[in-house]
Design an enzyme around this catalytic site. Structure first.
Site, PDB file in Angstrom:
ATOM      1  N   GLY A 237     -29.160 -40.034  30.997  1.00 37.59           N
ATOM      2  CA  GLY A 237     -29.791 -40.716  31.886  1.00 37.59           C
ATOM      3  C   GLY A 237     -30.164 -39.393  32.360  1.00 37.59           C
ATOM      4  CD  GLU A 279     -22.432 -41.821  26.343  1.00 34.32           C
ATOM      5  OE1 GLU A 279     -20.943 -42.041  26.141  1.00 34.32           O
ATOM      6  OE2 GLU A 279     -22.653 -42.500  27.133  1.00 34.32           O
ATOM      7  CE1 TYR A 323     -36.926 -51.204  32.203  1.00 39.76           C
ATOM      8  CE2 TYR A 323     -37.860 -50.319  30.566  1.00 39.76           C
ATOM      9  CZ  TYR A 323     -37.337 -50.874  30.530  1.00 39.76           C
ATOM     10  OH  TYR A 323     -35.829 -51.134  30.176  1.00 39.76           O
ATOM     11  CB  CYS A 350     -52.627 -63.404  23.497  1.00 39.85           C
ATOM     12  SG  CYS A 350     -54.259 -63.526  22.224  1.00 39.85           S
ATOM     13  CD  GLU A 351     -48.182 -61.495  28.210  1.00 42.20           C
ATOM     14  OE1 GLU A 351     -47.511 -62.380  26.971  1.00 42.20           O
ATOM     15  OE2 GLU A 351     -46.505 -61.198  29.029  1.00 42.20           O
TER      16      GLU A 351
HETATM   17  N1  LLP Z   1     -24.763 -43.962  27.911  1.00 40.59           N
HETATM   18  C1  LLP Z   1     -24.782 -44.948  27.844  1.00 40.59           C
HETATM   19  C2  LLP Z   1     -24.073 -45.795  28.464  1.00 40.59           C
HETATM   20  C3  LLP Z   1     -26.025 -45.859  28.342  1.00 40.59           C
HETATM   21  O1  LLP Z   1     -26.176 -47.665  29.132  1.00 40.59           O
HETATM   22  C4  LLP Z   1     -27.865 -45.098  28.618  1.00 40.59           C
HETATM   23  C5  LLP Z   1     -28.482 -45.805  28.278  1.00 40.59           C
HETATM   24  C6  LLP Z   1     -27.679 -44.529  27.637  1.00 40.59           C
HETATM   25  C7  LLP Z   1     -26.214 -43.656  27.457  1.00 40.59           C
HETATM   26  C8  LLP Z   1     -28.598 -43.201  27.338  1.00 40.59           C
HETATM   27  O2  LLP Z   1     -29.115 -42.705  28.596  1.00 40.59           O
HETATM   28  P1  LLP Z   1     -31.309 -42.441  28.760  1.00 40.59           P
HETATM   29  O3  LLP Z   1     -30.611 -40.566  28.045  1.00 40.59           O
HETATM   30  O4  LLP Z   1     -32.016 -42.642  26.897  1.00 40.59           O
HETATM   31  O5  LLP Z   1     -31.243 -42.307  29.578  1.00 40.59           O
HETATM   32  N2  LLP Z   1     -34.568 -49.256  28.635  1.00 40.59           N
HETATM   33  C9  LLP Z   1     -34.968 -48.361  29.485  1.00 40.59           C
HETATM   34  C10 LLP Z   1     -33.786 -47.209  29.360  1.00 40.59           C
HETATM   35  C11 LLP Z   1     -32.666 -48.286  29.459  1.00 40.59           C
HETATM   36  C12 LLP Z   1     -31.297 -47.107  29.014  1.00 40.59           C
HETATM   37  C13 LLP Z   1     -29.732 -47.931  28.871  1.00 40.59           C
HETATM   38  N3  LLP Z   1     -28.310 -46.894  28.672  1.00 40.59           N
HETATM   39  C14 LLP Z   1     -36.000 -47.865  29.327  1.00 40.59           C
HETATM   40  O6  LLP Z   1     -36.604 -47.845  28.800  1.00 40.59           O
HETATM   41  O7  LLP Z   1     -36.571 -46.397  30.564  1.00 40.59           O
END
Ligand code: LLP
Length: 427
Positions: A237, A279, A323, A350-351
């Site tokens: 995150g 992660e 988002y 088309c949106e």
């Molecule tokens: N670990 C778990 C359990 C997760 O669910 C996620 C992301 C991560 C790690 C990695 O998160 P990151 O470091 O990449 O923020 N599609 C959305 C983001 C969804 C994230 C879902 N889970 C976007 O485009 O912002």
């Protein structure tokens, strides 16, 4: 900057566009390695056991798996498809963490049979299922428990996950009971706890709060039930800088704060220091990617707005429509020009909602110019679609002075590949 061209990771983006065509996803292996090493080096200073696990949902294909393997990182997968990709890249199975709130029976069997390192249990139903499937195969599955610690991170509501009202994880109040139950199961080996508070988080405070909460739970489990928790996975995150959003997270400082807290609480309570796992997905690949597009139609509505259309859009980058994400871009063939104008970049779908960037200042745009959208490495290709039956663009990888295709662009035949005409229409 050569010939007024935008240089990305040592490469002239106009030469890349000419050679590989547009739209084009461009990833830099050098930047991926640099980002990963920032995290690993920060942990090394702490003198603790740690593991950095790349979250493949941000971007996964066999070439990326090879880089992650070479860096010695773990891999977080969330589906049979991601697991299969890792297998195809000969990724070491014991370094894989398998996530998901509703893994199918087939996926769990695949994970057990491949010998995946950790299965992250999301709920009690899954625990019982995994126990049964493991016993049937005479295996013991090593698991972490995904806990919702009740922390709300300030980010878009669709990418917030740590609060109690979430489809993910076991509410912290129910954790002890489930872990105790798992501890007695023959097919399960309890290794640790997991939590993930959300994505694109811009400050380190929530990570400190959540580490404290999770250490409290580890302490209770140890004191009340004599169960040792070996691993604490704090999820991902970590935010990056897009156009307006600026991340205040300093990896080195944040890892120092978390590690200090975990060491202190462990010492005060006579617990062994758990291995700390994080992660990151976006942090590793986000700024390592750009997308190159060609400008086509331009529509000026005097006094209202100038729409500049590109040959891609929400199919290759759905984050704006989903988002309201904000991106920055350069006119890659006119980097030195100062005759700026405010335009809005429109996608080709088309949106009306398919707008890539509202109101950006760019040099005078003309058909044939190349637009480079920055920071598209995470959650762009991985969330792309074939809406409007648009083929996905190819992806290239840059490494020092080399550039090669790592995902072929889809063709029109790919678009109809799985179509079937039923017998009654096929005459
Ligand atoms: N670990 C778990 C359990 C997760 O669910 C996620 C992301 C991560 C790690 C990695 O998160 P990151 O470091 O990449 O923020 N599609 C959305 C983001 C969804 C994230 C879902 N889970 C976007 O485009 O912002």
């Amino acid at each position: 900057m050569k010939n007024n061209h935008f240089i990305f990771s040592g490469h002239d983006t106009i030469e890349l566009a000419n050679k590989f065509g547009t739209p084009l996803y461009v990833m830099s292996e050098d930047i991926i390695r640099k980002n990963a090493n920032v995290i690993v080096d920060s942990f090394k200073k702490q003198g603790i056991d740690f593991e950095v696990v790349y979250a493949g949902k941000a971007l996964l294909n066999t070439a990326i798996c090879c880089i992650i393997k070479d860096l010695g990182l773990g891999l977080d997968v969330v589906s049979g498809g991601e697991l299969y990709t890792a297998k195809k890249a000969s990724f070491p199975m014991d370094k894989i963490f398998f996530h998901g709130n509703n893994k199918s029976i087939e996926e769990l069997i695949m994970a057990i049979e491949l010998g995946v390192g950790r299965i992250v249990i999301d709920n009690e139903y899954e625990l019982e299922l995994l126990n049964r499937l493991s016993i049937e195969r005479k295996k013991k599955s090593k698991v972490l428990f995904r806990i919702t610690p009740g922390v709300e991170a300030h980010t878009h509501k669709y990418i917030q996950t740590g609060q109690e009202d979430s489809k993910f994880g076991i509410p912290i109040g129910e954790a002890e009971e489930i872990i105790l139950k798992a501890y007695k199961m023959d097919g399960i080996s309890v290794m640790g706890l997991h939590c993930h508070i959300g994505s694109q988080i811009l400050e380190d405070r929530p990570y400190k709060v959540v580490s404290d909460i999770m250490m409290g739970l580890i302490k209770r489990i140890n004191e009340k039930h004599r169960i040792k928790i070996h691993e604490l996975n704090l999820g991902g995150g970590f935010g990056i800088n897009y156009s307006e959003e600026k991340s205040l997270i300093n990896m080195d400082e944040m890892i120092n704060k978390i590690s200090t807290l975990v060491k202190r609480v462990s010492k005060e309570n006579n617990l062994g220091i758990p291995k700390i796992i994080i992660e990151p997905g976006r942090y590793i690949v986000g700024n390592a990617g750009i997308t190159l597009y060609e400008i086509g139609a331009i529509k000026n509505i005097p006094g209202i707005r100038k729409y500049v259309s590109i040959n891609g859009g929400m199919t290759d980058n759905p984050r704006i429509a989903l988002y309201g994400a904000k991106y920055n871009a350069y006119l890659a063939n006119k980097m030195n020009q100062n005759n700026k104008e405010i335009v809005s970049i429109a996608g080709r779908c088309c949106e009306s909602g398919d707008m890539l960037i509202w109101d950006i200042s760019l040099p005078h745009c003309e058909a044939g110019d190349i637009l480079a959208v920055l920071n598209t490495g995470a959650y762009n290709y991985s969330m792309s679609s074939n809406y409007n039956r648009i083929p996905r663009p190819p992806m290239i990888l840059l490494m020092e002075d080399r550039a090669e295709v790592i995902i072929e662009g889809e063709t029109l035949d790919d678009i109809v590949r799985n179509d079937k005409i039923p017998s009654w229409l096929n005459n």
